[in-house]
Enzyme design. Structure first.
Site, PDB file in Angstrom:
ATOM      1  N   LYS A  79       0.853  -1.213   0.000  1.00  0.00           N
ATOM      2  CA  LYS A  79       0.000   0.000   0.000  1.00  0.00           C
ATOM      3  C   LYS A  79       0.876   1.245   0.000  1.00  0.00           C
ATOM      4  O   LYS A  79       0.664   2.180  -0.777  1.00  0.00           O
ATOM      5  CB  LYS A  79      -0.880  -0.002   1.245  1.00  0.00           C
ATOM      6  CG  LYS A  79      -1.490   1.348   1.605  1.00  0.00           C
ATOM      7  CD  LYS A  79      -2.420   1.294   2.783  1.00  0.00           C
ATOM      8  CE  LYS A  79      -1.804   1.714   4.070  1.00  0.00           C
ATOM      9  NZ  LYS A  79      -1.574   3.151   4.307  1.00  0.00           N
ATOM     10  N   ASN A  80       1.901   1.236   0.870  1.00  0.00           N
ATOM     11  CA  ASN A  80       2.697   2.454   1.054  1.00  0.00           C
ATOM     12  C   ASN A  80       3.759   2.638  -0.013  1.00  0.00           C
ATOM     13  O   ASN A  80       4.508   3.610   0.018  1.00  0.00           O
ATOM     14  CB  ASN A  80       3.282   2.500   2.473  1.00  0.00           C
ATOM     15  CG  ASN A  80       2.167   2.714   3.492  1.00  0.00           C
ATOM     16  OD1 ASN A  80       1.061   3.129   3.138  1.00  0.00           O
ATOM     17  ND2 ASN A  80       2.432   2.386   4.740  1.00  0.00           N
ATOM     18  N   CYS A 115      -5.288  11.545  12.366  1.00  0.00           N
ATOM     19  CA  CYS A 115      -6.154  10.368  12.479  1.00  0.00           C
ATOM     20  C   CYS A 115      -6.003   9.870  13.910  1.00  0.00           C
ATOM     21  O   CYS A 115      -5.335  10.490  14.729  1.00  0.00           O
ATOM     22  CB  CYS A 115      -5.759   9.322  11.457  1.00  0.00           C
ATOM     23  SG  CYS A 115      -4.087   8.743  11.693  1.00  0.00           S
ATOM     24  N   ARG A 134      -0.524  14.018  13.269  1.00  0.00           N
ATOM     25  CA  ARG A 134       0.043  13.920  11.927  1.00  0.00           C
ATOM     26  C   ARG A 134       0.310  15.309  11.313  1.00  0.00           C
ATOM     27  O   ARG A 134      -0.241  15.688  10.305  1.00  0.00           O
ATOM     28  CB  ARG A 134      -0.866  13.122  10.995  1.00  0.00           C
ATOM     29  CG  ARG A 134      -1.466  11.855  11.545  1.00  0.00           C
ATOM     30  CD  ARG A 134      -0.472  10.767  11.857  1.00  0.00           C
ATOM     31  NE  ARG A 134       0.225  10.247  10.713  1.00  0.00           N
ATOM     32  CZ  ARG A 134      -0.227   9.251   9.957  1.00  0.00           C
ATOM     33  NH1 ARG A 134      -1.386   8.724  10.225  1.00  0.00           N
ATOM     34  NH2 ARG A 134       0.457   8.812   8.922  1.00  0.00           N
ATOM     35  N   ASP A 151       4.010   0.071  12.254  1.00  0.00           N
ATOM     36  CA  ASP A 151       2.757  -0.493  11.721  1.00  0.00           C
ATOM     37  C   ASP A 151       2.566  -1.945  12.133  1.00  0.00           C
ATOM     38  O   ASP A 151       1.466  -2.492  12.007  1.00  0.00           O
ATOM     39  CB  ASP A 151       2.733  -0.403  10.186  1.00  0.00           C
ATOM     40  CG  ASP A 151       2.651   1.038   9.724  1.00  0.00           C
ATOM     41  OD1 ASP A 151       2.869   1.293   8.535  1.00  0.00           O
ATOM     42  OD2 ASP A 151       2.394   1.912  10.570  1.00  0.00           O
ATOM     43  N   ILE A 201       6.999   6.665  18.011  1.00  0.00           N
ATOM     44  CA  ILE A 201       6.777   7.367  16.737  1.00  0.00           C
ATOM     45  C   ILE A 201       5.445   8.109  16.690  1.00  0.00           C
ATOM     46  O   ILE A 201       5.378   9.253  16.233  1.00  0.00           O
ATOM     47  CB  ILE A 201       6.919   6.369  15.555  1.00  0.00           C
ATOM     48  CG1 ILE A 201       8.360   5.853  15.525  1.00  0.00           C
ATOM     49  CG2 ILE A 201       6.515   7.011  14.238  1.00  0.00           C
ATOM     50  CD1 ILE A 201       8.676   4.878  14.434  1.00  0.00           C
ATOM     51  N   ARG A 261      -9.041  -0.105   4.021  1.00  0.00           N
ATOM     52  CA  ARG A 261      -8.068   0.889   3.539  1.00  0.00           C
ATOM     53  C   ARG A 261      -6.743   0.210   3.219  1.00  0.00           C
ATOM     54  O   ARG A 261      -5.980   0.675   2.391  1.00  0.00           O
ATOM     55  CB  ARG A 261      -7.812   1.961   4.608  1.00  0.00           C
ATOM     56  CG  ARG A 261      -8.887   3.006   4.756  1.00  0.00           C
ATOM     57  CD  ARG A 261      -8.479   4.061   5.778  1.00  0.00           C
ATOM     58  NE  ARG A 261      -7.154   4.549   5.534  1.00  0.00           N
ATOM     59  CZ  ARG A 261      -6.322   4.978   6.488  1.00  0.00           C
ATOM     60  NH1 ARG A 261      -6.680   4.953   7.749  1.00  0.00           N
ATOM     61  NH2 ARG A 261      -5.128   5.429   6.186  1.00  0.00           N
TER      62      ARG A 261
HETATM   63  C1  EPZ Z   1       4.210   6.697   6.955  1.00  0.00           C
HETATM   64  O1  EPZ Z   1       3.434   7.713   7.537  1.00  0.00           O
HETATM   65  C2  EPZ Z   1       3.254   5.543   6.716  1.00  0.00           C
HETATM   66  N1  EPZ Z   1       2.195   5.977   5.804  1.00  0.00           N
HETATM   67  C3  EPZ Z   1       2.645   5.117   8.037  1.00  0.00           C
HETATM   68  O2  EPZ Z   1       1.805   4.000   7.793  1.00  0.00           O
HETATM   69  C4  EPZ Z   1       3.767   4.696   8.977  1.00  0.00           C
HETATM   70  O3  EPZ Z   1       3.211   4.358  10.217  1.00  0.00           O
HETATM   71  C5  EPZ Z   1       4.754   5.859   9.137  1.00  0.00           C
HETATM   72  O4  EPZ Z   1       5.236   6.273   7.855  1.00  0.00           O
HETATM   73  C6  EPZ Z   1       5.945   5.479   9.990  1.00  0.00           C
HETATM   74  O5  EPZ Z   1       6.577   4.369   9.438  1.00  0.00           O
HETATM   75  C7  EPZ Z   1       2.434   6.015   4.471  1.00  0.00           C
HETATM   76  O6  EPZ Z   1       3.520   5.711   3.998  1.00  0.00           O
HETATM   77  C8  EPZ Z   1       1.296   6.457   3.594  1.00  0.00           C
HETATM   78  P1  EPZ Z   1       6.076   9.927   9.389  1.00  0.00           P
HETATM   79  P2  EPZ Z   1       4.034   9.198   7.648  1.00  0.00           P
HETATM   80  O7  EPZ Z   1       6.051  11.233   8.670  1.00  0.00           O
HETATM   81  O8  EPZ Z   1       5.058   9.399   6.614  1.00  0.00           O
HETATM   82  C9  EPZ Z   1       5.826  13.258  12.700  1.00  0.00           C
HETATM   83  C10 EPZ Z   1      -0.183   2.836   7.725  1.00  0.00           C
HETATM   84  O9  EPZ Z   1      -0.810   2.258   8.611  1.00  0.00           O
HETATM   85  N2  EPZ Z   1       5.777  14.271  11.638  1.00  0.00           N
HETATM   86  O10 EPZ Z   1       7.238   9.003   9.171  1.00  0.00           O
HETATM   87  O11 EPZ Z   1       2.892  10.127   7.729  1.00  0.00           O
HETATM   88  C11 EPZ Z   1       4.596  12.359  12.696  1.00  0.00           C
HETATM   89  O12 EPZ Z   1       3.531  12.971  13.388  1.00  0.00           O
HETATM   90  C12 EPZ Z   1       0.406   4.181   8.004  1.00  0.00           C
HETATM   91  O13 EPZ Z   1       0.032   2.389   6.571  1.00  0.00           O
HETATM   92  C13 EPZ Z   1       5.862  15.612  12.005  1.00  0.00           C
HETATM   93  O14 EPZ Z   1       5.949  15.932  13.180  1.00  0.00           O
HETATM   94  O15 EPZ Z   1       4.740   9.143   9.057  1.00  0.00           O
HETATM   95  C14 EPZ Z   1       5.101  11.127  13.398  1.00  0.00           C
HETATM   96  O16 EPZ Z   1       5.030  11.324  14.796  1.00  0.00           O
HETATM   97  C15 EPZ Z   1       0.068   4.676   9.391  1.00  0.00           C
HETATM   98  N3  EPZ Z   1       5.823  16.561  11.034  1.00  0.00           N
HETATM   99  C16 EPZ Z   1       6.577  11.060  12.964  1.00  0.00           C
HETATM  100  O17 EPZ Z   1       6.898  12.356  12.435  1.00  0.00           O
HETATM  101  C17 EPZ Z   1       5.732  16.256   9.706  1.00  0.00           C
HETATM  102  O18 EPZ Z   1       5.731  17.176   8.861  1.00  0.00           O
HETATM  103  C18 EPZ Z   1       6.854  10.029  11.879  1.00  0.00           C
HETATM  104  O19 EPZ Z   1       5.836  10.200  10.927  1.00  0.00           O
HETATM  105  C19 EPZ Z   1       5.648  14.890   9.346  1.00  0.00           C
HETATM  106  C20 EPZ Z   1       5.683  13.920  10.331  1.00  0.00           C
END
Ligand code: EPZ
Length: 417
Positions: free
Chosen positions: A22-23, A116, A121, A304, A326, A397
């Site tokens: 998916k990702n 979410c 996020r 995840d 995380i 999803r």
């Molecule tokens: C990706 O989300 C994945 N989604 C998530 O999978 C996965 O859990 C996550 O990476 C961590 O591996 C997709 O690839 C579509 P991050 P992402 O930015 O990129 C903070 C699933 O179930 N952050 O790596 O959105 C954030 O809040 C989903 O498939 C900021 O603070 O996650 C988090 O605490 C859930 N500011 C941390 O960084 C920003 O601008 C890591 O989030 C961006 C992120």
């Protein structure tokens, strides 16, 4: 509203094939917007999230031909940078599209993709990244308006590792003028997969899969065909299923090396695992042992896979600690497991203590998010009695036709429309 009805206690056996990631699919569809030539993406999972992002690019003017497990995207006629509000709000990953649309159209208008249940996020690192490329970012009544005549290469350091932040800046940099350097970049396997394909289409990306990625901007990139890597989160989820409810389950078309940390802890917990070239066999575990896990960016233990692993630990003899630094609310779903009979204590929003083993009892429950949702399905499969899981859009999803695939292993699960 449709729901899953599960009767627990069946012993599962047989084979289950992992779908395309998916990702990886979401980012490949977003990146296709960079090109005016057709992109063919195979091993494509048709799940709610990928259906939404395909609808988003069609709404912008791209054409999408849907096959059985593939799509052909032609973004030649993208005509606007205004993204559909309802779709953007439904799909957190819509923010990834902002990059390539900005690169192609010079402007983006989109609703904040929203948080979410697993966390706020925020998108601060995305907006700061676009500004570093020379774009102007304005915020007006919960919409972003991002404009840039010409994107210029930038040096971007991520204060904390962000998977989609890394991917979005890498994709955006492909058409930016000059060199872009991404530092403290994420290394998830989906990132080198995408970089290698973009390079085959004419991009100049080095270092994807390491903490420093260099991109030399080009004027345009062509089309091509990309086969998506298997979904490592599906693979890990099914491995927990095999350990909890199996006699013996073979997980086919997966890449064991993509879940190395997770598999190490599965074996530490006493689960028998056999690895093949592109498959994993897992036997039902008799005496599960407690282990302490901390989630971490790749190649660490994937966040995840924390929800299904936490369920596994409710069946271990003893006390385990689960730490997920995380996301700040990803452990909230443990309330639902406690309602089914688990004994999980929340120490703080990032840490729970799991005491086991606990007998789980089936009941009516709602799926909070996709990874917690699939975990509740697994919980229903091992619980005594009947479980009814609502809000199954969340599960759809990320898991294609999941009830049909689980039924093939002998599970007693029905989708009630
Ligand atoms: C990706 O989300 C994945 N989604 C998530 O999978 C996965 O859990 C996550 O990476 C961590 O591996 C997709 O690839 C579509 P991050 P992402 O930015 O990129 C903070 C699933 O179930 N952050 O790596 O959105 C954030 O809040 C989903 O498939 C900021 O603070 O996650 C988090 O605490 C859930 N500011 C941390 O960084 C920003 O601008 C890591 O989030 C961006 C992120």
């Amino acid at each position: 509203m449709s729901y899953f009805e599960i009767n627990g206690g069946r012993k599962l056996k047989g084979e289950i094939t992992v779908k395309g990631a998916k990702n990886a699919a979401l980012k490949a569809v977003a990146a296709a917007v960079l090109s005016s030539d057709p992109w063919t993406i195979t091993n494509f999972p048709f799940i709610e999230d990928t259906k939404r992002i395909l609808e988003m690019i069609e709404d912008l003017g791209a054409t999408v031909k849907r096959g059985k497990e593939s799509v052909v995207i032609d973004a030649k006629n993208i005509k606007t940078g205004r993204m559909n509000d309802d779709l953007a709000k439904k799909l957190r990953a819509s923010i990834i599209l902002a990059g390539p649309v900005l690169a192609r159209m010079g402007e983006v208008r989109m609703h904040h993709p929203g948080g979410c249940v697993i966390g706020k996020r925020p998108v601060d690192m995305f907006l700061e990244g676009f500004q570093k490329f020379g774009a102007r970012v304005k915020w007006e009544n919960s919409h972003f308006k991002i404009t840039a005549k010409r994107l210029k290469g930038a040096k971007i350091f991520f204060p904390r590792i962000t998977v989609t932040g890394t991917e979005t800046m890498m994709i955006t940099a492909v058409l930016a003028e000059g060199e872009t350097i991404l530092e403290n970049a994420a290394m998830e396997p989906e990132i080198p997969m995408l970089a290698e394909f973009l390079n085959r289409c004419g991009a100049k990306i080095e270092g994807a899969g390491t903490p420093t990625i260099r991109i030399h901007g080009v004027k345009k990139i062509g089309g091509g065909a990309l086969e998506l890597i298997p979904d490592r989160i599906e693979a890990g989820t099914f491995a927990v299923l095999g350990a909890l409810a199996g006699e013996k389950v073979k997980i086919k078309k997966c890449v064991p090396s993509h879940i190395r940390a997770f598999l190490a802890y599965l074996q530490k917990a006493g689960v028998k695992v056999e690895e093949g070239e592109n498959e994993i066999t897992v036997w039902g575990a008799k005496n599960l042992k407690p282990v302490n896990i901390v989630t971490h960016e790749y190649p660490g233990f994937a966040t995840d896979l924390q929800p299904p692993f936490t369920l596994l630990l409710t069946q271990a003899k003893g006390t385990s600690l689960v730490h997920d630094p995380i996301f700040e609310s990803r452990l909230m779903f443990t309330d639902a497991l406690n309602l089914m009979g688990a004994n999980i204590v929340m120490n703080d929003p990032h840490r729970v203590t799991v005491n086991g083993p606990s007998k789980l009892i089936g009941r009516k429950i709602a799926s909070p998010d996709l990874r917690a949702g699939i975990t509740l399905v697994l919980a229903g499969l091992i619980a005594n009695g009947k479980t009814r899981i609502e809000n199954i859009y969340q599960i759809d999803r990320g898991y294609e036709r999941i009830e049909e695939r689980l039924k093939k292993l002998g599970a007693d699960i029905k989708r009630i429309m």
